[in-house]
Design a protein around this motif. Structure first.
Motif, PDB file in Angstrom:
ATOM      1  N   ARG A  56       0.834  -1.199   0.000  1.00  0.00           N
ATOM      2  CA  ARG A  56       0.000   0.000   0.000  1.00  0.00           C
ATOM      3  C   ARG A  56       0.871   1.252   0.000  1.00  0.00           C
ATOM      4  O   ARG A  56       2.057   1.186   0.343  1.00  0.00           O
ATOM      5  CB  ARG A  56      -0.918   0.000   1.228  1.00  0.00           C
ATOM      6  CG  ARG A  56      -1.939  -1.122   1.247  1.00  0.00           C
ATOM      7  CD  ARG A  56      -2.831  -1.019   2.477  1.00  0.00           C
ATOM      8  NE  ARG A  56      -2.061  -1.200   3.698  1.00  0.00           N
ATOM      9  CZ  ARG A  56      -2.556  -0.957   4.916  1.00  0.00           C
ATOM     10  NH1 ARG A  56      -3.795  -0.492   5.047  1.00  0.00           N
ATOM     11  NH2 ARG A  56      -1.804  -1.153   5.980  1.00  0.00           N
ATOM     12  N   PRO A  57       0.315   2.414  -0.342  1.00  0.00           N
ATOM     13  CA  PRO A  57       1.092   3.668  -0.277  1.00  0.00           C
ATOM     14  C   PRO A  57       1.619   3.899   1.132  1.00  0.00           C
ATOM     15  O   PRO A  57       0.997   3.498   2.117  1.00  0.00           O
ATOM     16  CB  PRO A  57       0.072   4.733  -0.680  1.00  0.00           C
ATOM     17  CG  PRO A  57      -0.960   4.005  -1.469  1.00  0.00           C
ATOM     18  CD  PRO A  57      -1.031   2.623  -0.896  1.00  0.00           C
ATOM     19  N   LEU A  58       2.755   4.588   1.209  1.00  0.00           N
ATOM     20  CA  LEU A  58       3.419   4.778   2.487  1.00  0.00           C
ATOM     21  C   LEU A  58       2.551   5.556   3.468  1.00  0.00           C
ATOM     22  O   LEU A  58       2.487   5.217   4.672  1.00  0.00           O
ATOM     23  CB  LEU A  58       4.759   5.502   2.275  1.00  0.00           C
ATOM     24  CG  LEU A  58       5.719   5.505   3.476  1.00  0.00           C
ATOM     25  CD1 LEU A  58       6.065   4.079   3.882  1.00  0.00           C
ATOM     26  CD2 LEU A  58       6.980   6.279   3.140  1.00  0.00           C
ATOM     27  N   TRP A  59       1.850   6.586   2.992  1.00  0.00           N
ATOM     28  CA  TRP A  59       1.023   7.373   3.906  1.00  0.00           C
ATOM     29  C   TRP A  59      -0.124   6.535   4.470  1.00  0.00           C
ATOM     30  O   TRP A  59      -0.508   6.690   5.634  1.00  0.00           O
ATOM     31  CB  TRP A  59       0.458   8.606   3.189  1.00  0.00           C
ATOM     32  CG  TRP A  59      -0.507   8.299   2.063  1.00  0.00           C
ATOM     33  CD1 TRP A  59      -0.213   8.144   0.753  1.00  0.00           C
ATOM     34  CD2 TRP A  59      -1.920   8.118   2.201  1.00  0.00           C
ATOM     35  NE1 TRP A  59      -1.349   7.868   0.029  1.00  0.00           N
ATOM     36  CE2 TRP A  59      -2.413   7.850   0.893  1.00  0.00           C
ATOM     37  CE3 TRP A  59      -2.817   8.139   3.265  1.00  0.00           C
ATOM     38  CZ2 TRP A  59      -3.771   7.604   0.642  1.00  0.00           C
ATOM     39  CZ3 TRP A  59      -4.167   7.901   3.022  1.00  0.00           C
ATOM     40  CH2 TRP A  59      -4.625   7.640   1.717  1.00  0.00           C
ATOM     41  N   GLU A  60      -0.639   5.620   3.655  1.00  0.00           N
ATOM     42  CA  GLU A  60      -1.714   4.744   4.120  1.00  0.00           C
ATOM     43  C   GLU A  60      -1.201   3.755   5.169  1.00  0.00           C
ATOM     44  O   GLU A  60      -1.889   3.474   6.163  1.00  0.00           O
ATOM     45  CB  GLU A  60      -2.320   4.002   2.935  1.00  0.00           C
ATOM     46  CG  GLU A  60      -3.595   3.264   3.263  1.00  0.00           C
ATOM     47  CD  GLU A  60      -4.214   2.632   2.023  1.00  0.00           C
ATOM     48  OE1 GLU A  60      -4.883   1.585   2.173  1.00  0.00           O
ATOM     49  OE2 GLU A  60      -4.010   3.164   0.921  1.00  0.00           O
TER      50      GLU A  60
END
Length: 311
Positions: A56-60
């Protein structure tokens, strides 16, 4: 007190974001332990990556981890699959024991030595404690620990070289023998700085106008030192002790590693070697939280000892 706690929340939030980014920027990644195994297939790595949410995206990933961490769900260890909270909880008593004994020894050494050196400024005791403090602050902790092991464990055979207890022996004397050297390393390093700081604070207070005025009114030397000088000097020392205690509780990494002491410090080195990111994140956040909370406690204690600070 309230506004300090409110300011601590955004500070811990920023620290958590920075720690998360630094951990994930480290080379190898959390799956490095599996990538080094030649029997692990690429499709297995992809399944693990998906199961752990690493695709998943890092911010998520960060928001998911932060929400779980706040709820008390610290995840599972990458190395053995056990809950991170359980791994940390079983190491906390050893670290608290080591830190508690070290701080008690520090207080027993620091207060008498610092006060007497200040009262007898320039005398032989002051010169001896100054030299001993300089030596204690200059000694690297790991080197000092190795020297103690060579002298007292190898050559003299008086003390065990490592561990918290001898396998099969569960008595107080054996436990105390294992505790002596690691506690001595931490105590010497900390007491060296504390005694000089207390000495300087007592000398500074003894020169204040209200102490001079009390002496002119006929107050005894003992009353001047204990009631006026020591009381006012202890406030600043308490703040330093609280910060140092937070750093020790969060993990005396070097000392615990040298003596194989099964505390938070040795758990940190194990997790770092295995790239166990969930354990590392939990330990780093606990360390940051301990430092922030102990700083708040130090401010409160300082204001309680010296009312002038609260004004």
């Amino acid at each position: 007190m309230t506004h300090r706690c409110v300011h601590a929340i955004p500070l811990l939030f920023i620290i958590s974001a920075l720690v998360f980014l630094l951990i994930h920027a480290a080379p190898g990644g959390p799956l490095a332990i599996y990538l080094s195994n030649p029997n692990v297939r690429p499709q297995d790595i992809e399944r693990l990556r998906h199961a752990l949410g690493l695709d998943r995206p890092l911010w998520e990933q960060y928001w998911s981890w932060l929400a779980a961490f706040v709820r008390g769900d610290w995840g599972y260890s990458f190395s053995d699959g056990r809950p991170v909270a359980s791994r940390i909880a079983e190491r906390v008593p050893a670290t608290l024991e080591l830190v508690g004994v070290s701080l008690a020894c520090d207080a027993a050494l620091t207060v008498p030595a610092g006060v007497y050196a200040a009262v007898r400024r320039g005398g032989w005791f002051d010169r001896v404690t100054a030299s001993a403090s300089l030596a204690g602050m200059s000694l690297p902790g790991f080197w000092f620990g190795l020297v103690l092991q060579i002298v007292f464990a190898i050559h003299l055979g008086w003390l065990p070289s490592s561990g918290r207890a001898t396998p099969g022996a569960d008595d107080f004397a054996d436990h105390l023998q294992h505790l002596v050297m690691p506690a001595a390393v931490l105590a010497v390093v900390l007491a060296s700085g504390w005694s000089r700081y207390l000495r300087g604070s007592v000398i500074d207070v003894l020169g204040q106008p209200f102490v001079v005025a009390a002496a002119a009114r006929g107050a005894s030397r003992q009353r001047l030192v204990l009631r006026h000088a020591l009381r006012n000097a202890l406030g600043s020392l308490v703040a330093i002790v609280a910060v140092d205690a937070a750093l020790l509780v969060s993990g005396a990494v070097v000392t615990e590693s040298v003596f194989a002491w099964p505390g938070l410090g040795s758990l940190f080195t194990e997790a770092l070697a295995r790239r166990d990111y969930t354990v590392l994140m939990a330990l780093l956040m606990l360390s940051a939280s301990a430092v922030v909370l102990f700083n708040i406690a130090a401010d409160v204690a300082h204001a309680a000892i010296d009312p002038r600070v609260a004004r």
